[in-house]
Scaffold this motif. Sequence first.
Motif, PDB file in Angstrom:
ATOM      1  N   ASP A   1       0.873  -1.169   0.000  1.00  0.00           N
ATOM      2  CA  ASP A   1       0.000   0.000   0.000  1.00  0.00           C
ATOM      3  C   ASP A   1       0.920   1.232   0.000  1.00  0.00           C
ATOM      4  O   ASP A   1       2.112   1.109   0.281  1.00  0.00           O
ATOM      5  CB  ASP A   1      -0.857  -0.063   1.272  1.00  0.00           C
ATOM      6  CG  ASP A   1      -1.535   1.239   1.600  1.00  0.00           C
ATOM      7  OD1 ASP A   1      -2.222   1.776   0.715  1.00  0.00           O
ATOM      8  OD2 ASP A   1      -1.371   1.723   2.742  1.00  0.00           O
TER       9      ASP A   1
ATOM     10  N   ASP B   1       0.022   5.184   1.092  1.00  0.00           N
ATOM     11  CA  ASP B   1      -0.105   6.120   2.230  1.00  0.00           C
ATOM     12  C   ASP B   1      -0.133   5.386   3.567  1.00  0.00           C
ATOM     13  O   ASP B   1      -0.910   4.449   3.750  1.00  0.00           O
ATOM     14  CB  ASP B   1      -1.397   6.943   2.080  1.00  0.00           C
ATOM     15  CG  ASP B   1      -1.323   7.903   0.918  1.00  0.00           C
ATOM     16  OD1 ASP B   1      -0.740   8.977   1.064  1.00  0.00           O
ATOM     17  OD2 ASP B   1      -1.846   7.550  -0.161  1.00  0.00           O
ATOM     18  N   GLY B   2       0.694   5.836   4.490  1.00  0.00           N
ATOM     19  CA  GLY B   2       0.712   5.231   5.816  1.00  0.00           C
ATOM     20  C   GLY B   2       1.595   3.997   5.879  1.00  0.00           C
ATOM     21  O   GLY B   2       1.946   3.527   6.952  1.00  0.00           O
ATOM     22  N   THR B   3       1.943   3.447   4.715  1.00  0.00           N
ATOM     23  CA  THR B   3       2.782   2.261   4.670  1.00  0.00           C
ATOM     24  C   THR B   3       4.177   2.631   4.152  1.00  0.00           C
ATOM     25  O   THR B   3       5.168   2.451   4.831  1.00  0.00           O
ATOM     26  CB  THR B   3       2.145   1.179   3.763  1.00  0.00           C
ATOM     27  OG1 THR B   3       0.848   0.887   4.269  1.00  0.00           O
ATOM     28  CG2 THR B   3       2.983  -0.083   3.716  1.00  0.00           C
TER      29      THR B   3
ATOM     30  N   ASP C   1      -1.695  -0.560   5.785  1.00  0.00           N
ATOM     31  CA  ASP C   1      -2.163  -0.029   7.073  1.00  0.00           C
ATOM     32  C   ASP C   1      -3.674   0.203   7.116  1.00  0.00           C
ATOM     33  O   ASP C   1      -4.247   0.351   8.178  1.00  0.00           O
ATOM     34  CB  ASP C   1      -1.471   1.311   7.385  1.00  0.00           C
ATOM     35  CG  ASP C   1      -1.985   2.432   6.503  1.00  0.00           C
ATOM     36  OD1 ASP C   1      -1.964   2.264   5.264  1.00  0.00           O
ATOM     37  OD2 ASP C   1      -2.450   3.451   7.033  1.00  0.00           O
ATOM     38  N   ASP C   2      -4.322   0.273   5.934  1.00  0.00           N
ATOM     39  CA  ASP C   2      -5.722   0.715   5.885  1.00  0.00           C
ATOM     40  C   ASP C   2      -6.721  -0.395   6.131  1.00  0.00           C
ATOM     41  O   ASP C   2      -6.411  -1.570   5.963  1.00  0.00           O
ATOM     42  CB  ASP C   2      -6.030   1.249   4.474  1.00  0.00           C
ATOM     43  CG  ASP C   2      -5.396   2.580   4.235  1.00  0.00           C
ATOM     44  OD1 ASP C   2      -5.980   3.585   4.645  1.00  0.00           O
ATOM     45  OD2 ASP C   2      -4.303   2.598   3.636  1.00  0.00           O
TER      46      ASP C   2
ATOM     47  N   ASP D   1      -6.998  -2.397   3.136  1.00  0.00           N
ATOM     48  CA  ASP D   1      -5.975  -3.431   2.948  1.00  0.00           C
ATOM     49  C   ASP D   1      -6.424  -4.779   3.516  1.00  0.00           C
ATOM     50  O   ASP D   1      -5.847  -5.814   3.192  1.00  0.00           O
ATOM     51  CB  ASP D   1      -4.650  -3.010   3.601  1.00  0.00           C
ATOM     52  CG  ASP D   1      -4.042  -1.807   2.898  1.00  0.00           C
ATOM     53  OD1 ASP D   1      -4.018  -1.804   1.654  1.00  0.00           O
ATOM     54  OD2 ASP D   1      -3.614  -0.860   3.586  1.00  0.00           O
TER      55      ASP D   1
END
Length: 263
Positions: free
Chosen positions: A28, A30-32, A210-211, A214
């Motif tokens: 992923d 964003d955030g990952t 992270d989502d 996911d």
Amino acid sequence: MRDSVTTSLLDAFLQRLKTAPSSALLLDYDGTLAPFHVDRNRAFPYPGAISILEKIAQSGRTKVIIISGRPIVELRALLAPMNNLEMWGTHGLERHLSNGSYSCIPINEEDAVALAKAQEWIVTAGLLSRAEVKLGGIAIHWRGLSPAEAKSVQSLTLDGWTKIAEQSRLKLLQFEAGLELRVSHPDKGDAVTSILADLEPRAPVAYMGDDLTDEDAFCVLNGHGLTVLVRDTYRETNADTWIRPLQELIDLLERWLINISSK
Ligand SMILES: [Mg+2]
């Protein structure tokens, strides 16, 4: 959670990379791979992580694939100069192959009508400045707002969009600082299914994300590969194991690179 079972699962997976002729690393964005930023166009990847990822991609032993809710055009801009990566954008609606070719799945008429209705609602609700209209979906972002303002935008959007979701086949997704109303399929799990179909059947595959979106990918890959939740704090997940950004992500990518580099 992390325990000796998940640690040995991770170790066993990384061990397989040493002898596997090919493997795949799905991530992923964003955030990952990138920290969140108030200006989402400036959410650049962690330099430390991207340099290792570049070496992994260049090894020829691991196919690196990015799977994101972002459109391809944004991913390409944020990940430049790594434009030779395969990228699945807008939750799998768009696909950019490493050879530069691009394809996109069309939206059906019924979903397009429901999305147009959701867009009209945004204008009426006065939320146009917080909206991001993308292929197959609309997102409302509240990053950068005060907690009280964010809560107000969230409850207003939830109220308006829940009704539209119930009367259509669209689904409502919550992400890090926003809500998205979008077509039910493809989702990230569908993207993983398509990717797996093109890989050598016994190739080790891992997915890191992270989502909540996911989780679809984790569910599809479980039993076929390693699934990793990348997040500062633990939450209930279908992933096999959990790591925290940034150091634990770098450690994992470094171990991956070392193992595919071993003779
Ligand atoms: Mg993410």
